[in-house]
Scaffold this motif. Structure first.
Motif, PDB file in Angstrom:
ATOM      1  N   THR A 360      -2.375  -2.892   6.316  1.00  0.00           N
ATOM      2  CA  THR A 360      -2.649  -1.822   7.354  1.00  0.00           C
ATOM      3  C   THR A 360      -2.323  -0.542   6.843  1.00  0.00           C
ATOM      4  O   THR A 360      -3.009   0.519   7.222  1.00  0.00           O
ATOM      5  N   ILE A 361      -1.422  -0.229   6.097  1.00  0.00           N
ATOM      6  CA  ILE A 361      -1.072   1.060   5.693  1.00  0.00           C
ATOM      7  C   ILE A 361      -2.226   1.851   4.731  1.00  0.00           C
ATOM      8  O   ILE A 361      -2.480   2.792   4.911  1.00  0.00           O
ATOM      9  N   PHE A 365      -4.580   5.016   5.126  1.00  0.00           N
ATOM     10  CA  PHE A 365      -4.541   5.984   4.233  1.00  0.00           C
ATOM     11  C   PHE A 365      -6.120   6.291   3.731  1.00  0.00           C
ATOM     12  O   PHE A 365      -6.580   7.093   3.550  1.00  0.00           O
ATOM     13  N   SER A 366      -6.982   5.066   3.523  1.00  0.00           N
ATOM     14  CA  SER A 366      -8.188   5.303   2.922  1.00  0.00           C
ATOM     15  C   SER A 366      -9.186   5.792   3.940  1.00  0.00           C
ATOM     16  O   SER A 366     -10.100   6.617   3.608  1.00  0.00           O
ATOM     17  N   ALA A 367      -8.592   5.693   5.191  1.00  0.00           N
ATOM     18  CA  ALA A 367      -9.739   6.316   6.207  1.00  0.00           C
ATOM     19  C   ALA A 367      -9.532   7.643   6.248  1.00  0.00           C
ATOM     20  O   ALA A 367     -10.371   8.496   6.787  1.00  0.00           O
ATOM     21  N   VAL A 368      -8.549   8.502   5.926  1.00  0.00           N
ATOM     22  CA  VAL A 368      -8.251   9.761   5.851  1.00  0.00           C
ATOM     23  C   VAL A 368      -8.347  10.601   4.544  1.00  0.00           C
ATOM     24  O   VAL A 368      -8.390  11.631   4.618  1.00  0.00           O
ATOM     25  N   ALA A 369      -8.150   9.715   3.624  1.00  0.00           N
ATOM     26  CA  ALA A 369      -8.132  10.340   2.086  1.00  0.00           C
ATOM     27  C   ALA A 369      -9.671  10.563   1.701  1.00  0.00           C
ATOM     28  O   ALA A 369     -10.560  10.053   2.436  1.00  0.00           O
ATOM     29  N   PRO A 370      -9.814  11.559   0.626  1.00  0.00           N
ATOM     30  CA  PRO A 370     -11.324  11.789   0.172  1.00  0.00           C
ATOM     31  C   PRO A 370     -11.910  10.390  -0.251  1.00  0.00           C
ATOM     32  O   PRO A 370     -11.188   9.642  -0.954  1.00  0.00           O
ATOM     33  N   ALA A 371     -13.171  10.444  -0.200  1.00  0.00           N
ATOM     34  CA  ALA A 371     -14.016   9.336  -0.494  1.00  0.00           C
ATOM     35  C   ALA A 371     -13.934   9.106  -2.170  1.00  0.00           C
ATOM     36  O   ALA A 371     -13.861   8.045  -2.772  1.00  0.00           O
ATOM     37  N   GLU A 372     -13.499  10.332  -2.920  1.00  0.00           N
ATOM     38  CA  GLU A 372     -13.400  10.059  -4.501  1.00  0.00           C
ATOM     39  C   GLU A 372     -12.117   9.647  -4.747  1.00  0.00           C
ATOM     40  O   GLU A 372     -11.624   9.394  -5.976  1.00  0.00           O
ATOM     41  N   TYR A 373     -11.109   9.658  -3.968  1.00  0.00           N
ATOM     42  CA  TYR A 373      -9.739   9.275  -4.596  1.00  0.00           C
ATOM     43  C   TYR A 373      -9.681   7.873  -5.041  1.00  0.00           C
ATOM     44  O   TYR A 373     -10.055   6.969  -4.060  1.00  0.00           O
ATOM     45  N   ALA A 374      -9.008   7.462  -5.941  1.00  0.00           N
ATOM     46  CA  ALA A 374      -8.943   6.090  -6.499  1.00  0.00           C
ATOM     47  C   ALA A 374      -7.624   5.970  -6.983  1.00  0.00           C
ATOM     48  O   ALA A 374      -7.305   6.395  -8.255  1.00  0.00           O
ATOM     49  N   PRO A 375      -6.672   5.089  -6.316  1.00  0.00           N
ATOM     50  CA  PRO A 375      -5.352   5.145  -7.003  1.00  0.00           C
ATOM     51  C   PRO A 375      -5.381   4.142  -8.114  1.00  0.00           C
ATOM     52  O   PRO A 375      -6.140   3.283  -8.269  1.00  0.00           O
ATOM     53  N   VAL A 376      -4.541   4.493  -9.208  1.00  0.00           N
ATOM     54  CA  VAL A 376      -4.427   3.949 -10.439  1.00  0.00           C
ATOM     55  C   VAL A 376      -3.229   2.970 -10.538  1.00  0.00           C
ATOM     56  O   VAL A 376      -3.212   2.043 -11.316  1.00  0.00           O
ATOM     57  N   GLN A 401      -2.930  13.708   9.619  1.00  0.00           N
ATOM     58  CA  GLN A 401      -3.723  12.670  10.338  1.00  0.00           C
ATOM     59  C   GLN A 401      -3.135  11.128   9.986  1.00  0.00           C
ATOM     60  O   GLN A 401      -3.176  10.331  11.125  1.00  0.00           O
ATOM     61  N   LEU A 402      -2.290  10.944   9.276  1.00  0.00           N
ATOM     62  CA  LEU A 402      -1.468   9.597   8.994  1.00  0.00           C
ATOM     63  C   LEU A 402      -0.382   9.844  10.025  1.00  0.00           C
ATOM     64  O   LEU A 402       0.060   8.740  10.469  1.00  0.00           O
ATOM     65  N   LYS A 403       0.299  10.994  10.135  1.00  0.00           N
ATOM     66  CA  LYS A 403       1.442  11.083  11.324  1.00  0.00           C
ATOM     67  C   LYS A 403       0.817  10.874  12.546  1.00  0.00           C
ATOM     68  O   LYS A 403       1.513  10.122  13.529  1.00  0.00           O
ATOM     69  N   ALA A 404      -0.522  11.264  12.780  1.00  0.00           N
ATOM     70  CA  ALA A 404      -1.040  10.603  14.327  1.00  0.00           C
ATOM     71  C   ALA A 404      -1.374   9.367  14.196  1.00  0.00           C
ATOM     72  O   ALA A 404      -1.445   8.732  15.323  1.00  0.00           O
ATOM     73  N   ALA A 405      -1.712   8.551  13.231  1.00  0.00           N
ATOM     74  CA  ALA A 405      -1.616   7.220  13.260  1.00  0.00           C
ATOM     75  C   ALA A 405      -0.042   6.397  13.165  1.00  0.00           C
ATOM     76  O   ALA A 405      -0.269   4.998  13.015  1.00  0.00           O
ATOM     77  N   GLY A 406       0.874   7.242  13.207  1.00  0.00           N
ATOM     78  CA  GLY A 406       2.186   6.613  13.307  1.00  0.00           C
ATOM     79  C   GLY A 406       2.747   6.298  11.658  1.00  0.00           C
ATOM     80  O   GLY A 406       3.598   5.514  11.750  1.00  0.00           O
TER      81      GLY A 406
END
Length: 424
Positions: A360-361, A365-376, A401-406
């Motif tokens: 869920t987390i 995060f994926s919904a608000v992070a930049p499209a090119e962001y890729a965690p390593v 945006q994450l704060k708005a999502a709780g």
């Protein structure tokens, strides 16, 4: 409001000096009148008015240059400039050094017409005011015994039968001033000067001109005034005349005395509070004030107790819901937080995703992070998600945006720390 009107003595001030004073409880009628030493002046009053005797004042009519009057009464520099201008225009009219004189300008002065200026000895006036202040009589206003405005249509005769004085105003066409004010002994020569040459010959006429001003006289000199003026006079008591003088719009507390007057007003306010706390006639008001404060305190406390009881009732209801739903919780510390933990545990046990799960987390995060962001690297421990990857330019927007999502989120270098519990 009780007003004490004190005539400033012309003699040296000591313990035996008598102060002629008038006391008025409403400012319109005389309540008491006497001449007593300083120590015996009435102690109960709300306002103290100092009256400057006519013999201590000289009156001058001058034309002020344009721009000499300050736009406002405040401002030390503007007042100092006006004082210097007055000293310059009065230099030839004053017998003493203008710097040693206290000057006061008429109310609502203008540069378009001649204005009246009152002058008196500064040292004498300051000393008299200080003596009164040290005795507990803080002066709030300083008024002259006579003013040119008050003598426009009357002549006033005062004093004793063996030494009467007259105060009057005479127009002086062609003499460099519009008019002049005179306070002098009442004689035929004085009347000649006041009424104009030829109006009053050496022998007083049996039928004086009807255009003469109204003559007002105190009882002690009424007979003398009627004999010299050859007409009935209007009687006025000495105390009533002083009360009328105190109602004048003039206030001589100007220039160097302006700050002293302000300090005296503050002292007067403090003295009024002291009188309110001690004077017997304010006892009912003090009781009413204390009662009002107590009623308000009791009312506020009762309202606070009622609100506290309602809040405790709601807390007990929340605790009851937690204990009824999850009987295994041994101690209730924070019912909402413990309820959320128990619900999340049930969701994990049943295979249902909860707001604290990694999936869920990550989805939030994926919904608000930049499209090119890729965690390593991804690390999830105790409902806390750590992501390592490239930096995000719009960090503040992602956090909001994450704060708005709780969710609570923060970027620490190349890592993101995300936990549940943000307040949307």
């Amino acid at each position: 409001m009780t007003t004490l009107i004190i005539t400033l003595p012309l003699t040296a001030l000591d313990a035996a000096t008598l102060f002629d004073h008038v006391l008025s409880t409403d400012g319109q009628t005389v309540s008491a009148h006497a001449s007593v030493p300083l120590a015996l002046l009435p102690a109960t009053h709300d306002d103290v008015v100092a009256l400057v005797p006519a013999q201590a004042l000289s009156w001058h009519q001058v034309k002020l240059p344009q721009g000499s009057l300050p736009r406002t009464l405040g401002g030390e520099r503007a007042n100092a400039r006006l004082r210097s201008i007055l000293e310059g225009v009065l230099e030839d009219q004053l017998l003493d050094d203008p710097a040693q004189m206290h000057l006061a300008l008429q109310p609502q002065a203008s540069t378009t017409a001649p204005v009246w200026v009152a002058a008196c000895d500064r040292t004498w006036l300051s000393h008299a005011l200080n003596v009164l202040a040290q005795a507990g009589h803080v002066v709030t206003r300083i008024v002259p015994e006579f003013t040119p405005q008050a003598l426009q249509d009357v002549m006033v005769v005062t004093g004793e039968a063996d030494a009467p004085r007259v105060a009057g105003l005479r127009h002086l066409p062609g003499e460099g001033a519009d008019s002049a004010l005179l306070v002098a002994g009442l004689t035929s020569q004085t009347l000649l000067w006041l009424t104009g040459p030829g109006t009053l010959p050496q022998d007083t006429p049996s039928h004086p001109p009807s255009e003469w001003p109204t003559v007002v006289a105190e009882p002690a000199v009424a007979a003398v005034a009627e004999r010299l003026f050859q007409r009935p006079v209007v009687l006025i008591q000495h105390a009533e005349r002083l009360l009328q003088a105190a109602q004048s719009p003039w206030d001589l507390a100007q220039f160097d005395l302006a700050h002293a007057a302000r300090d005296r007003r503050w002292a007067s306010v403090a003295q009024a509070f002291i009188q309110f706390g001690r004077a017997p006639h304010w006892r009912i008001a003090r009781i009413a004030l204390v009662a009002m404060v107590l009623v308000n305190l009791i009312g506020l406390n009762a309202f606070a107790l009622r609100e506290q009881a309602a809040l405790n009732t709601k807390r007990q209801a929340v605790r009851a819901v937690l204990q009824d739903t999850f009987p295994k919780v041994p101690v209730v510390v924070d019912a909402p937080v413990q309820m959320a933990r128990e619900v999340a545990a049930l969701q994990r046990a049943s295979g249902t995703a909860s707001g604290t799960d990694m999936e869920t987390i990550l989805a939030s995060f994926s919904a608000v992070a930049p499209a090119e962001y890729a965690p390593v690297a991804i690390e999830y421990t105790a409902n806390e998600l750590r992501l390592k990857g490239p930096g995000v330019a719009n960090e503040a927007a992602v956090v909001a945006q994450l704060k708005a999502a709780g969710l609570r989120a923060s970027q620490q270098g190349d890592q993101w720390l995300i936990t549940a519990g943000g307040q949307p």
